[in-house]
Scaffold this motif. Structure first.
Motif, mmCIF file in Angstrom:
data_model
loop_
_atom_site.group_PDB
_atom_site.id
_atom_site.type_symbol
_atom_site.label_atom_id
_atom_site.label_comp_id
_atom_site.label_asym_id
_atom_site.label_seq_id
_atom_site.Cartn_x
_atom_site.Cartn_y
_atom_site.Cartn_z
ATOM 1 N N ASP A 65 0.827 -1.212 0.000
ATOM 2 C CA ASP A 65 0.000 0.000 0.000
ATOM 3 C C ASP A 65 0.862 1.263 0.000
ATOM 4 O O ASP A 65 0.564 2.246 -0.699
ATOM 5 C CB ASP A 65 -0.919 0.004 1.222
ATOM 6 N N GLU A 66 1.941 1.241 0.779
ATOM 7 C CA GLU A 66 2.803 2.420 0.872
ATOM 8 C C GLU A 66 3.511 2.714 -0.450
ATOM 9 O O GLU A 66 3.676 3.874 -0.833
ATOM 10 C CB GLU A 66 3.841 2.209 1.976
ATOM 11 N N LEU A 67 3.915 1.660 -1.158
ATOM 12 C CA LEU A 67 4.651 1.840 -2.420
ATOM 13 C C LEU A 67 3.741 1.921 -3.637
ATOM 14 O O LEU A 67 4.182 2.271 -4.723
ATOM 15 C CB LEU A 67 5.647 0.688 -2.603
ATOM 16 N N GLY A 68 2.465 1.566 -3.440
ATOM 17 C CA GLY A 68 1.539 1.582 -4.579
ATOM 18 C C GLY A 68 1.825 0.486 -5.585
ATOM 19 O O GLY A 68 1.623 0.669 -6.794
ATOM 20 N N TYR A 69 2.282 -0.661 -5.094
ATOM 21 C CA TYR A 69 2.621 -1.771 -6.001
ATOM 22 C C TYR A 69 1.371 -2.335 -6.663
ATOM 23 O O TYR A 69 0.334 -2.514 -6.017
ATOM 24 C CB TYR A 69 3.330 -2.883 -5.229
ATOM 25 N N ARG A 70 1.460 -2.592 -7.967
ATOM 26 C CA ARG A 70 0.381 -3.249 -8.709
ATOM 27 C C ARG A 70 0.969 -4.451 -9.434
ATOM 28 O O ARG A 70 1.952 -4.306 -10.168
ATOM 29 C CB ARG A 70 -0.246 -2.289 -9.738
ATOM 30 N N PRO A 71 0.402 -5.643 -9.209
ATOM 31 C CA PRO A 71 0.959 -6.833 -9.861
ATOM 32 C C PRO A 71 0.822 -6.763 -11.375
ATOM 33 O O PRO A 71 -0.133 -6.173 -11.901
ATOM 34 C CB PRO A 71 0.122 -7.981 -9.285
ATOM 35 N N ASN A 72 1.766 -7.341 -12.077
ATOM 36 C CA ASN A 72 1.734 -7.432 -13.535
ATOM 37 C C ASN A 72 0.863 -8.630 -13.902
ATOM 38 O O ASN A 72 1.331 -9.773 -13.965
ATOM 39 C CB ASN A 72 3.149 -7.602 -14.092
ATOM 40 N N LEU A 73 -0.434 -8.362 -14.124
ATOM 41 C CA LEU A 73 -1.370 -9.450 -14.369
ATOM 42 C C LEU A 73 -1.068 -10.169 -15.672
ATOM 43 O O LEU A 73 -1.249 -11.389 -15.787
ATOM 44 C CB LEU A 73 -2.805 -8.911 -14.388
ATOM 45 N N THR A 74 -0.603 -9.417 -16.679
ATOM 46 C CA THR A 74 -0.285 -10.047 -17.961
ATOM 47 C C THR A 74 0.816 -11.078 -17.788
ATOM 48 O O THR A 74 0.720 -12.204 -18.283
ATOM 49 C CB THR A 74 0.150 -8.982 -18.980
ATOM 50 N N ALA A 75 1.873 -10.698 -17.075
ATOM 51 C CA ALA A 75 2.976 -11.632 -16.848
ATOM 52 C C ALA A 75 2.505 -12.836 -16.050
ATOM 53 O O ALA A 75 2.914 -13.973 -16.308
ATOM 54 C CB ALA A 75 4.108 -10.912 -16.119
ATOM 55 N N ARG A 76 1.645 -12.589 -15.074
ATOM 56 C CA ARG A 76 1.144 -13.694 -14.253
ATOM 57 C C ARG A 76 0.392 -14.706 -15.103
ATOM 58 O O ARG A 76 0.580 -15.918 -14.985
ATOM 59 C CB ARG A 76 0.235 -13.144 -13.141
ATOM 60 N N HIS A 77 -0.482 -14.221 -15.970
ATOM 61 C CA HIS A 77 -1.245 -15.137 -16.823
ATOM 62 C C HIS A 77 -0.341 -15.844 -17.822
ATOM 63 O O HIS A 77 -0.498 -17.035 -18.089
ATOM 64 C CB HIS A 77 -2.350 -14.369 -17.558
ATOM 65 N N LEU A 78 0.631 -15.118 -18.393
ATOM 66 C CA LEU A 78 1.522 -15.717 -19.380
ATOM 67 C C LEU A 78 2.357 -16.835 -18.774
ATOM 68 O O LEU A 78 2.663 -17.834 -19.437
ATOM 69 C CB LEU A 78 2.426 -14.648 -19.989
#
Length: 343
Positions: free
Chosen positions: A42-55
């Protein structure tokens, strides 16, 4: 440059693997550790790379929803629910339009977009069981809509016959006996129109009323103009009902227009019940009593079924869950002065 797993790990003082476990919601992470990592996210505002996860799983992260009518508000509202349900699983939805044409339904069913989608949710109109049995595409398929099929695919549909019976029972309880059905179709006995017509017949018969087949009107389509024309055909030939049960809300709304144009009052002269609970039914000059399918549940069940199939969940038999519905009573069956606010 975006925030990485390594950045989160350094902020939380844990390993990259621990951060990955939290992001992927693995169960063996302790609540204390999960909270620590989540705070860093939350502090860093991290957002997972969903495309990479699915690939990494050999997938695109996209599922398709194919519907027959963009112009029908029911399908627009349902599509919105599917998009929301899919987002909870980190999937994007590609919405396709078949226009209710058999050729397009076959094309979608056989996987012409298989290179860009992981699975398909399909609401067919004209496909037969034989078409589905001949499907060679391996991507998971989930069927929507009330048409009956004997095919090895999960199928999400409300009980049309029971819902129709509840609508007709409501009209009978109000004292109506000449109840018309607008929106019948010829052929294809397992289509929703026939199931709702069956409910109309069954409830009348169960109440000791002989179904009057002269009050059943076949329509070419399912739009407002079809409802207006169907109602006009009844009134113009002197077959005036005291109530109408319409295949859907659009037909009901069209019928209501014709009723008022003929100088008749709703519901005093003719009461009207629709089906679908589209937004328009709540805001007309006379609000519409209707059967309201649980669209959110339909969407959630469809997406969950597709995701489970994609995950390789072992399910022996195709599933046939029955989402709920309710009868919403409004002014078209209850006079304005005694009806409540639109719901």
């Amino acid at each position: 440059m975006g925030v990485s797993l390594k950045d989160v790990a350094q902020r939380a003082g844990v390993s990259i693997k621990t951060v990955s476990n939290v992001v992927n919601n693995y169960q063996h992470v302790t609540p204390k550790m999960r909270a620590k990592v989540q705070q860093a996210i939350d502090e860093l505002g991290y957002r997972p790379n969903l495309t990479a996860r699915h690939l990494r799983k050999g997938r695109t992260g996209i599922i398709a929803l194919a519907v027959p009518e963009f112009g029908n508000p029911y399908f627009a509202e349902l599509a919105g629910e599917v998009v929301d349900a899919a987002a909870r699983h980190d999937y994007t939805v590609l919405v396709d339009h078949t226009a209710g044409q058999r050729e397009k339904e076959l094309l979608v069913c056989q996987g012409f977009r298989s290179h860009v989608i992981d699975g398909l949710i399909l609401s067919p109109i004209h496909l037969e069981t034989e078409d589905l049995m001949a499907r060679t595409e391996t991507a998971p398929l989930v069927l929507l809509g009330e048409r009956e099929y004997e095919a090895p695919y999960d199928h999400i549909a409300i009980d049309n016959v029971a819902a129709a019976r509840e609508a007709v029972a409501h009209l009978i309880a109000l004292g109506h006996r000449r109840i018309a059905f607008l929106g019948s179709r010829t052929g294809q006995e397992r289509q929703p129109a026939h199931l709702r017509l069956r409910g109309w017949r069954e409830e009348l018969a169960a109440s000791g009323i002989t179904p009057d087949e002269s009050l059943v009107v076949v329509t070419d389509g399912y739009g407002r103009e079809d409802g207006a024309a169907a109602m006009a055909s009844l009134l113009d030939r002197g077959e005036r009902p005291d109530a109408v049960f319409a295949y859907n809300d659009l037909i009901a709304i069209g019928a209501m227009r014709t009723i008022t144009e003929h100088g008749l009052a709703i519901p005093d002269d003719i009461a009207v019940v629709g089906f679908d609970d589209i937004e328009e039914s709540r805001y007309g000059a006379t609000t519409l009593t209707t059967i309201a399918p649980d669209k959110a549940a339909i969407a959630r069940l469809a997406v969950d079924s597709l995701v489970e199939r994609l995950a390789g969940t072992q399910v022996a038999e195709p599933r046939r869950p029955r989402p709920g519905y309710r009868l919403v009573v409004r002014e078209s069956t209850t006079p304005r002065e005694t009806s409540g606010p639109p719901s």
